[in-house]
Design a protein around this motif. Sequence first.
Motif, PDB file in Angstrom:
ATOM      1  N   UNK A   1       1.815   1.532  -8.716  1.00 45.20           N
ATOM      2  CA  UNK A   1       3.059   1.718  -9.434  1.00 45.20           C
ATOM      3  C   UNK A   1       4.390   1.632  -8.639  1.00 45.20           C
ATOM      4  N   UNK A   2       4.125   2.491  -7.527  1.00 48.07           N
ATOM      5  CA  UNK A   2       5.296   2.300  -6.622  1.00 48.07           C
ATOM      6  C   UNK A   2       5.352   0.668  -6.092  1.00 48.07           C
ATOM      7  N   UNK A   3       4.361   0.182  -5.615  1.00 53.95           N
ATOM      8  CA  UNK A   3       4.668  -1.386  -5.253  1.00 53.95           C
ATOM      9  C   UNK A   3       5.213  -2.295  -6.050  1.00 53.95           C
ATOM     10  N   UNK A   4       4.781  -1.953  -7.554  1.00 59.98           N
ATOM     11  CA  UNK A   4       5.494  -2.914  -8.607  1.00 59.98           C
ATOM     12  C   UNK A   4       6.884  -2.456  -8.959  1.00 59.98           C
ATOM     13  N   UNK A   5       7.171  -1.396  -8.569  1.00 58.94           N
ATOM     14  CA  UNK A   5       8.576  -0.931  -9.039  1.00 58.94           C
ATOM     15  C   UNK A   5       9.006  -0.711 -10.311  1.00 58.94           C
TER      16      UNK A   5
ATOM     17  N   UNK B   1       2.335   7.369   2.960  1.00 58.03           N
ATOM     18  CA  UNK B   1       2.417   7.302   1.639  1.00 58.03           C
ATOM     19  C   UNK B   1       3.961   7.881   1.164  1.00 58.03           C
ATOM     20  N   UNK B   2       4.688   8.280   1.868  1.00 56.59           N
ATOM     21  CA  UNK B   2       6.134   8.547   1.466  1.00 56.59           C
ATOM     22  C   UNK B   2       6.925   7.228   1.407  1.00 56.59           C
TER      23      UNK B   2
ATOM     24  N   UNK C   1      -3.496  -1.804   2.633  1.00 59.69           N
ATOM     25  CA  UNK C   1      -3.227  -1.006   3.865  1.00 59.69           C
ATOM     26  C   UNK C   1      -3.233   0.519   3.387  1.00 59.69           C
ATOM     27  N   UNK C   2      -3.005   0.845   2.125  1.00 59.58           N
ATOM     28  CA  UNK C   2      -2.929   2.293   1.633  1.00 59.58           C
ATOM     29  C   UNK C   2      -3.832   2.684   0.825  1.00 59.58           C
ATOM     30  N   UNK C   3      -4.947   1.939   0.343  1.00 60.92           N
ATOM     31  CA  UNK C   3      -6.139   2.381  -0.107  1.00 60.92           C
ATOM     32  C   UNK C   3      -7.111   1.608   0.440  1.00 60.92           C
ATOM     33  N   UNK C   4      -7.850   2.417   1.446  1.00 58.43           N
ATOM     34  CA  UNK C   4      -8.829   1.921   2.332  1.00 58.43           C
ATOM     35  C   UNK C   4     -10.052   1.861   1.524  1.00 58.43           C
ATOM     36  N   UNK C   5     -10.993   0.715   1.994  1.00 60.23           N
ATOM     37  CA  UNK C   5     -12.382   0.672   1.361  1.00 60.23           C
ATOM     38  C   UNK C   5     -12.496   0.355   0.030  1.00 60.23           C
ATOM     39  N   UNK C   6     -11.411  -0.301  -0.521  1.00 56.70           N
ATOM     40  CA  UNK C   6     -11.678  -0.500  -2.060  1.00 56.70           C
ATOM     41  C   UNK C   6     -11.025  -2.002  -2.141  1.00 56.70           C
TER      42      UNK C   6
ATOM     43  N   UNK D   1      -6.257   8.713  -7.938  1.00 60.25           N
ATOM     44  CA  UNK D   1      -4.961   8.954  -8.559  1.00 60.25           C
ATOM     45  C   UNK D   1      -4.132   8.184  -7.483  1.00 60.25           C
ATOM     46  N   UNK D   2      -4.500   8.239  -6.142  1.00 56.42           N
ATOM     47  CA  UNK D   2      -3.526   7.500  -5.236  1.00 56.42           C
ATOM     48  C   UNK D   2      -3.491   6.001  -5.343  1.00 56.42           C
ATOM     49  N   UNK D   3      -4.723   5.521  -5.754  1.00 53.90           N
ATOM     50  CA  UNK D   3      -4.800   4.081  -5.938  1.00 53.90           C
ATOM     51  C   UNK D   3      -3.823   3.487  -7.238  1.00 53.90           C
TER      52      UNK D   3
END
Length: 308
Positions: A54-58, A190-191, A14-19, A47-49
């Motif tokens: 990293x954020x989702x994995x905690x 993203x925040x 949902x946050x990284x489209x098309x990949x 970089x966003x990917x």
Amino acid sequence: MNEKLTELIQAYEQRVYGQSENVRLMLASVLVGGHVLLEGVPGTGKTKMVRTLANLLGGDFKRIQFTPDLLPSDITGSMIYNMKTGEFETMKGPVFTNVLLADEINRTPAKTQAALLEAMEEKQMTIQGETYTLPAPFFVVATQNPVEFEGTYPLPEAQQDRFLFKLHIDFPSMEDEIAVLKQMLLSKQEESVQPLLTVEEFNRISEEISSVTMTDEMYGYIMSIVRKTRETESIRHGASTRAAIAIAKAAKAWAYLESRDYVTPDDVKKVSIASLRHRVILAPHMELEGVTHDQIIQELVGSVPVPR
């Protein structure tokens, strides 16, 4: 598949489209302790990917911008003299983290690139003769720009071999690009990325993946693919045994992401291109004809008999 992992994949896509496929390959690599080399032109969300994952994995996340004047100690850390105590103290570098983004890794000389080798292979770092264990999990995602060569230092083959996958990040479709545009201009999504897995849950999933069944026929199939890269005239230098290990690990992770506890030939095919494209060197006549690594590998994999 673990319910939280399913939720994580949905949040990631949902946050990284098309990949979608690259997102799953990235996660598969991470879950088996592998490192990833991302290649794509600027502005395609590399970089966003990495930051989103990293954020989702905690886990802890650190980013290093590689430049020509970057020193090995800027990555590993160094010993500094504390004037108050009169003793030397160890100042650990950014490599001591869970997720390390090596941004534009091909912009720094080979000496600094090599500083990552021990960390990537041994999951440890030596500073002034003292060896320190890196946090678990630990993985490196390095990015490089394939279209700008001025002031760059191509990664040596030996270091590329340390990466489990090399992923190509292409431009998304028209619909996905519009979605990215809306996301960046209209929302604060993203925040608000929150961790969906703890480090303990991540390590437990990794253990479950290691128990995914792989038959002797699958081991033989993987080895046949790797050995084929050494026998074809289209490839000057074929893949090593490390490539077979990478395909086997990645195939187990892909099977797990597909909610299966056993590996099929399709799992092996799905991860073969990403596992091999940076580990083989094409013959000169193939390069002159403009044939790509992916085309050769896809043809090669298709020529290997599938076990029944």
